[in-house]
Structure formats: structure tokens, C-alpha cells
Scaffold this active site. Structure first.
Site, PDB file in Angstrom:
ATOM      1  N   LYS A   1      -2.953   3.354   2.433  1.00  9.86           N
ATOM      2  CA  LYS A   1      -3.022   3.762   3.828  1.00  9.86           C
ATOM      3  C   LYS A   1      -4.177   3.081   4.539  1.00  9.86           C
ATOM      4  O   LYS A   1      -5.293   2.989   4.014  1.00  9.86           O
ATOM      5  CB  LYS A   1      -3.170   5.283   3.922  1.00  9.86           C
ATOM      6  CG  LYS A   1      -3.070   5.833   5.335  1.00  9.86           C
ATOM      7  CD  LYS A   1      -3.142   7.360   5.329  1.00  9.86           C
ATOM      8  CE  LYS A   1      -3.033   7.915   6.748  1.00  9.86           C
ATOM      9  NZ  LYS A   1      -3.106   9.397   6.766  1.00  9.86           N
TER      10      LYS A   1
ATOM     11  N   GLU B   1       8.113  -5.215  18.943  1.00 12.76           N
ATOM     12  CA  GLU B   1       9.133  -4.366  18.309  1.00 12.76           C
ATOM     13  C   GLU B   1       9.343  -3.082  19.111  1.00 12.76           C
ATOM     14  O   GLU B   1      10.480  -2.660  19.352  1.00 12.76           O
ATOM     15  CB  GLU B   1       8.686  -4.051  16.886  1.00 12.76           C
ATOM     16  CG  GLU B   1       9.601  -3.159  16.076  1.00 12.76           C
ATOM     17  CD  GLU B   1       9.001  -2.837  14.728  1.00 12.76           C
ATOM     18  OE1 GLU B   1       8.934  -1.629  14.375  1.00 12.76           O
ATOM     19  OE2 GLU B   1       8.577  -3.771  14.019  1.00 12.76           O
TER      20      GLU B   1
ATOM     21  N   LYS C   1       0.157  -9.286  13.614  1.00 10.35           N
ATOM     22  CA  LYS C   1       1.089  -8.232  13.189  1.00 10.35           C
ATOM     23  C   LYS C   1       1.095  -7.079  14.192  1.00 10.35           C
ATOM     24  O   LYS C   1       2.141  -6.480  14.473  1.00 10.35           O
ATOM     25  CB  LYS C   1       0.705  -7.707  11.799  1.00 10.35           C
ATOM     26  CG  LYS C   1       1.567  -6.547  11.279  1.00 10.35           C
ATOM     27  CD  LYS C   1       3.056  -6.893  11.267  1.00 10.35           C
ATOM     28  CE  LYS C   1       3.879  -5.978  10.383  1.00 10.35           C
ATOM     29  NZ  LYS C   1       3.798  -4.568  10.632  1.00 10.35           N
TER      30      LYS C   1
ATOM     31  N   ALA D   1       3.522   2.904  -3.681  1.00 13.66           N
ATOM     32  CA  ALA D   1       4.532   3.555  -2.843  1.00 13.66           C
ATOM     33  C   ALA D   1       5.709   2.579  -2.752  1.00 13.66           C
ATOM     34  O   ALA D   1       5.692   1.515  -3.369  1.00 13.66           O
ATOM     35  CB  ALA D   1       3.965   3.875  -1.474  1.00 13.66           C
ATOM     36  N   VAL D   2       6.725   2.927  -1.973  1.00 11.08           N
ATOM     37  CA  VAL D   2       7.950   2.116  -1.970  1.00 11.08           C
ATOM     38  C   VAL D   2       7.671   0.656  -1.598  1.00 11.08           C
ATOM     39  O   VAL D   2       8.164  -0.273  -2.250  1.00 11.08           O
ATOM     40  CB  VAL D   2       9.003   2.727  -1.023  1.00 11.08           C
ATOM     41  CG1 VAL D   2      10.228   1.825  -0.943  1.00 11.08           C
ATOM     42  CG2 VAL D   2       9.411   4.110  -1.511  1.00 11.08           C
ATOM     43  N   MET D   3       6.878   0.422  -0.537  1.00 14.77           N
ATOM     44  CA  MET D   3       6.588  -0.962  -0.127  1.00 14.77           C
ATOM     45  C   MET D   3       5.878  -1.718  -1.246  1.00 14.77           C
ATOM     46  O   MET D   3       6.205  -2.873  -1.544  1.00 14.77           O
ATOM     47  CB  MET D   3       5.732  -0.974   1.136  1.00 14.77           C
ATOM     48  CG  MET D   3       6.487  -0.719   2.415  1.00 14.77           C
ATOM     49  SD  MET D   3       7.548  -2.107   2.923  1.00 14.77           S
ATOM     50  CE  MET D   3       6.325  -3.304   3.458  1.00 14.77           C
ATOM     51  N   GLY D   4       4.892  -1.072  -1.862  1.00 14.77           N
ATOM     52  CA  GLY D   4       4.156  -1.711  -2.944  1.00 14.77           C
ATOM     53  C   GLY D   4       5.051  -2.043  -4.124  1.00 14.77           C
ATOM     54  O   GLY D   4       4.995  -3.143  -4.680  1.00 14.77           O
TER      55      GLY D   4
ATOM     56  N   HIS E   1       3.183  -8.220  17.025  1.00 14.59           N
ATOM     57  CA  HIS E   1       4.569  -8.171  16.532  1.00 14.59           C
ATOM     58  C   HIS E   1       5.115  -6.755  16.682  1.00 14.59           C
ATOM     59  O   HIS E   1       6.231  -6.546  17.175  1.00 14.59           O
ATOM     60  CB  HIS E   1       4.599  -8.608  15.066  1.00 14.59           C
ATOM     61  CG  HIS E   1       5.859  -8.260  14.326  1.00 14.59           C
ATOM     62  ND1 HIS E   1       6.156  -6.963  13.915  1.00 14.59           N
ATOM     63  CD2 HIS E   1       6.904  -9.018  13.903  1.00 14.59           C
ATOM     64  CE1 HIS E   1       7.318  -6.961  13.295  1.00 14.59           C
ATOM     65  NE2 HIS E   1       7.791  -8.185  13.275  1.00 14.59           N
ATOM     66  N   ASN E   2       4.332  -5.770  16.274  1.00 18.22           N
ATOM     67  CA  ASN E   2       4.790  -4.378  16.353  1.00 18.22           C
ATOM     68  C   ASN E   2       4.925  -3.908  17.787  1.00 18.22           C
ATOM     69  O   ASN E   2       5.808  -3.109  18.112  1.00 18.22           O
ATOM     70  CB  ASN E   2       3.834  -3.468  15.583  1.00 18.22           C
ATOM     71  CG  ASN E   2       4.000  -3.607  14.077  1.00 18.22           C
ATOM     72  OD1 ASN E   2       4.579  -4.572  13.586  1.00 18.22           O
ATOM     73  ND2 ASN E   2       3.489  -2.655  13.325  1.00 18.22           N
TER      74      ASN E   2
ATOM     75  N   LYS F   1       3.542   4.811  14.218  1.00 20.76           N
ATOM     76  CA  LYS F   1       2.365   4.809  13.347  1.00 20.76           C
ATOM     77  C   LYS F   1       1.104   4.332  14.055  1.00 20.76           C
ATOM     78  O   LYS F   1       0.078   4.128  13.419  1.00 20.76           O
ATOM     79  CB  LYS F   1       2.641   3.949  12.109  1.00 20.76           C
ATOM     80  CG  LYS F   1       3.710   4.554  11.194  1.00 20.76           C
ATOM     81  CD  LYS F   1       3.863   3.764   9.913  1.00 20.76           C
ATOM     82  CE  LYS F   1       4.864   4.435   8.979  1.00 20.76           C
ATOM     83  NZ  LYS F   1       5.040   3.679   7.716  1.00 20.76           N
TER      84      LYS F   1
END
Length: 470
Positions: free
Chosen positions: A75, A189, A182, A12-15, A185-186, A260
Site C-alpha cells: 500500500k 482514465e 502514472k 496481493a493479487v497484483m503482486g 494516466h489515471n 483510490k
């Protein structure tokens, strides 16, 4: 056996962007995607680069030199477990699997322990920075075996964001430490975004500020103590117009925020740890209540509150919002860092809060000027109990508290919901209060459930027969 120095599953885009980042930094990369045509298309688009692809998991693994470093970008949840299951028959002792998705830390703990028994290293790593960061340098938070970190360290240091030449990556700790950090962190955010949204709401409704002026306000804020990625992109948002209508895009977006789930995890984990994070919790709840759009529209026609009136001194309101935002932001970070400290003690992660602040300074979504000051605070006092107790941050909040009280008071008086700002102020006031009314709560618990209580004048647990004979 092949000669690829890194492998990645999930294009996907991130990968894709992570692959291109790794390759650009001098490493040959093997790739695999469940849909072969997507992998072939990616390789065709990047012909001439040091990339190879496998049509099967077995072929993909054989393209890599040992010890292998394989990053999974699929995912979170069952898909990660299934991918690991497919990889295992083809791996050798000493190989490392890296989960770079937003996985739940407890799942990472389980996977780490299970794979360690097979002689396979496992790293659960947080990757923050979005699509742009993945391509040009994210903040990376790896947790797992120390040997596994040393195996991936050259790649991660090369591809991470850099601040003053320092890579925004460090070994976080064992097992699920990377994904736990993480998650927090989120959560921070979430808090940051909510606080910004609230000062926007106050300035728009009580100050009559429009997008062009908002752009100038956020531009000025980004040049001072509020300098950060989120303030920067918010500044830019207010300039964008819709081609079809000529209206500002921000005014056309439905007021229904999504997420998410990592913010919710932060709240749930904090409750499990017994750590108060009211600003982050308020941000999570604010997103949830925003999803009740139809109900809110109906309620707005039935329920009445105070009318919003323009403030007399708009310039003062802007200045108050700036000061309140910075003070509330400090309170929010204090909560998140206190949660990390508690988790480190509970799970034996041995987290270095100063180092975590250091790697958050670049690449990630919450990168901000503030983080250098946080890094410095923990460098000076690694055992700092709470960020609010650092002399510099103590002064920063105390000197801005009146502005925060004015903004929150304005919201209450005019019926403008400010949950994040309110909870930040509540946290500050509760944390600095030597005696809270919990004594009455304990008396009530003892009255109806004989739960006992402790006293201020002597040790031990006590119970009172509050109404003898009943």
C-alpha cells in the site's frame, strides 16, 4: 548469495500476477510477504515454477543474485517507507528498489534522493492494466536513475504488453517522473470513464436505450475511431445478467462511484502547475458528488428541474453521442498531455510525450486506437504545444463540435448533468478564444486590492484610482 534474478515483496493479487508474469518470461523470482503463510500458500500453488521464498527480509534478500532488483507491491504511503527501512540493512551498493504501487510522485522524489545517498538505486514505476495486465502484460512507466532503468530493463521489457512487437515500457525520466506520469494516466482514465458514463446517461434517459441495444451501440463504436479497452469492456458490461433476478447487472449497481485518490492528485498537481484540466477535474468532482447518495435522493424530492423528454430522432442522438464522445476524449487527452509538458519543464523530467503515448497503446486501462495517432502527432512535431493544434486532431474536433454542442445543449435543456462533456467543450472554446473576459477580472482585482494590471497597448504594470477620494 542466491541466484534469483528478481525479487518481489507483497503478494496481493497484483503482486502475485506480476511474479507469475516475470517467471513465465524466464526469470527466477524470490518472493516475500509479511504474512508468511500467504507466501507459503502461493509457492505451494505454483510448485514446479522458478520461485523461491524467504520467511524474513534478510533471507529473501540473500536468495537473489547481485545486483538485486526488488519490487515492492504494498500500500502506498507509510508501508512503502517501512518496507524500504527493513530492506536497507541487507542491500549493497548498486542494488535497485522498485516501488510498483500508486505512490504520490513527491514521495518518490524524496525516496529517490534519500536512497541515492546510500548508493541504492530507486525506481518509482507506474504499472497499469489491472490484475489481467499484471499477469499477461501491463504498460510500465519507470522513473529514477538511468542506471537503475538499465538494470531492470530486460525484465520490464519481457513482461510488458507488446504492440506490433514493441514493448509498452520506456524510461520515463529521473526521480518521480514515472509516478507523475502514472498519476496523469489515471486522471485521463477518470475523464474517459466519466465521458462514457455521460453519453450512457443521455442515451438512456433521453433516448430510452436499454442494455441489449447499448451492447450493440458500443460494439459498433469499438470498431471505429472510439476503439479502446474502456469501450470494449463497456460493451461487455451491458450483456451481463444477474443470476438471482434475471435483471441486467448494470441496472442493479448503486450509483456511487469510488476511487483510490490518484484522480484527485492529478487535479491538485494541475492547480499547482497552473495547467487547466477541466474535463479531468469534472470527472473527479462527479465521483465525489455521486457519493452524496442520500442527500441526492432527498434533494430529488425537493428540487425541481425540466422534465426529461424522449428525443424525436433517436438515431441522430446516437450518432451525436458517438461524435461528441470522441471530440471530448481528444480534449481530455490534450489537457493531460499539456499537464505532462508543463511538469516536464517544471521538474526537468525531459518527458517524451510521443513515447508515453506509445507505451499507453497496450496493456493499460486507457489503451486506445487514438493513442497511435497521438504518438504520430508528437513524432511529427515533438514540440507540439497542444494536441488540439495538430492538424489531424484540429480537424477531428472541429468536424464534431456541432454534435458536442447538440449533446451538451440537450443535457442543459433537459436537466441531465454532463460535466465532462460540458467542460471539454468549454476547454475547446476557451483555448480557441483570442480575448477572454479576464481583463474585467484584472480590473476588479486592481479596484479592490491594487493588484495592478498590464495593458494591450504598452508594456509595464499599471494601477488605476478607480474612485478617487474613496
Amino acid at each position: 548469495m542466491g541466484d534469483a534474478q528478481f525479487g518481489l515483496i507483497g503478494l496481493a493479487v497484483m503482486g502475485q500476477n506480476l511474479v507469475l508474469n516475470v517467471e513465465r518470461n524466464g526469470f527466477k523470482v524470490a518472493v516475500y510477504n509479511r504474512t508468511t503463510s500467504k507466501m507459503e500458500e502461493f509457492l505451494a500453488e505454483n510448485k514446479g515454477k522458478k520461485l523461491v521464498g524467504g520467511k524474513t527480509i534478510e533471507e529473501f534478500v540473500k536468495l537473489q543474485a547481485a545486483p538485486r532488483k526488488i519490487m515492492i507491491m504494498v500500500k502506498a504511503g507509510a508501508a512503502v517507507d517501512e518496507t524500504i527501512k527493513q530492506l536497507l540493512p541487507h542491500l549493497e551498493k548498486g542494488d535497485t528498489i522498485i516501488d510498483g504501487g500508486n505512490s504520490y510522485y513527491a514521495d518518490t522524489e524524496r525516496r529517490n534522493k534519500e536512497l541515492e545517498q546510500s548508493g541504492i538505486h530507486f525506481i518509482g514505476t507506474g504499472v497499469s492494466g489491472g490484475e489481467f495486465g499484471a499477469l499477461w502484460g501491463p504498460s510500465i512507466m519507470p522513473g529514477g536513475q538511468k542506471e537503475a532503468w538499465l538494470n531492470v530493463k530486460p525484465v520490464f521489457e519481457a513482461i510488458s504488453a507488446k504492440v506490433n512487437g514493441e514493448p509498452c515500457v520506456t524510461y520515463i525520466g529521473p526521480r518521480g517522473a514515472g509516478h507523475f506520469v502514472k498519476t496523469v494516466h489515471n486522471g485521463i482514465e477518470y475523464g474517459d470513464m466519466q465521458l462514457i458514463a455521460e453519453v450512457y446517461d443521455v442515451l438512456k434517459r433521453a433516448g430510452g436505450v436499454q442494455p441489449p441495444e447499448f451492447h450493440e451501440i458500443f460494439k459498433a463504436w469499438n470498431e471505429n475511431e472510439l476503439s479502446s479497452y474502456l469501450i470494449e469492456i463497456t460493451r461487455d458490461i451491458f450483456l451481463k445478467k444477474d443470476d438471482a433476478t434475471g435483471k441486467y447487472v448494470v441496472d442493479l449497481i448503486l450509483d456511487e462511484a469510488q476511487g483510490k485518490g490518484t484522480g484527485k492528485w492529478t487535479s491538485q498537481n494541475a492547480l499547482d502547475l497552473g495547467v487547466p484540466i477541466p474535463t479531468i477535474n469534472a470527472a473527479v468532482v462527479a465521483r465525489i458528488i455521486s457519493s452524496y447518495k442520500a442527500e441526492r435522493v432527498k434533494a430529488s424530492e425537493i428540487l425541481r428541474g425540466p422534465a426529461v423528454k424522449p428525443v424525436a430522432d433517436k438515431k441522430q442522438l446516437i450518432e451525436d453521442c458517438r461524435a461528441a464522445l470522441y471530440a471530448a476524449k481528444i480534449c481530455s487527452y490534450a489537457q493531460g498531455l499539456a499537464m505532462l509538458k508543463a511538469a516536464s519543464n517544471e521538474f526537468k523530467y525531459d518527458l517524451k510525450l510521443g513515447e508515453i503515448a506509445r507505451i499507453w497503446r497496450g496493456g493499460c486501462i486507457i489503451r486506445a486506437k487514438l493513442l497511435e495517432d497521438i504518438r504520430a502527432a508528437f513524432a511529427k512535431n515533438p514540440n507540439l504545444e497542444n494536441l488540439l493544434l495538430d492538424p489531424a486532431f484540429k480537424e477531428a474536433v472541429e468536424s464534431r463540435q456541432e454534435a458536442m454542442r447538440r449533446v451538451v445543449g440537450l443535457g442543459v435543456a433537459q436537466g441531465i448533468p454532463l460535466p465532462g462533456l460540458s467542460e471539454s467543450l468549454m476547454y475547446f472554446d476557451a483555448y480557441r478564444t483570442a480575448r477572454l473576459p479576464a481583463n474585467l477580472v484584472q480590473a476588479q482585482r486592481d479596484y479592490f486590492g491594487a493588484h495592478t494590471y498590464r495593458r494591450t497597448d504598452k508594456d509595464g504594470s499599471f494601477h488605476t484610482e478607480w474612485m478617487p477620494g474613496k
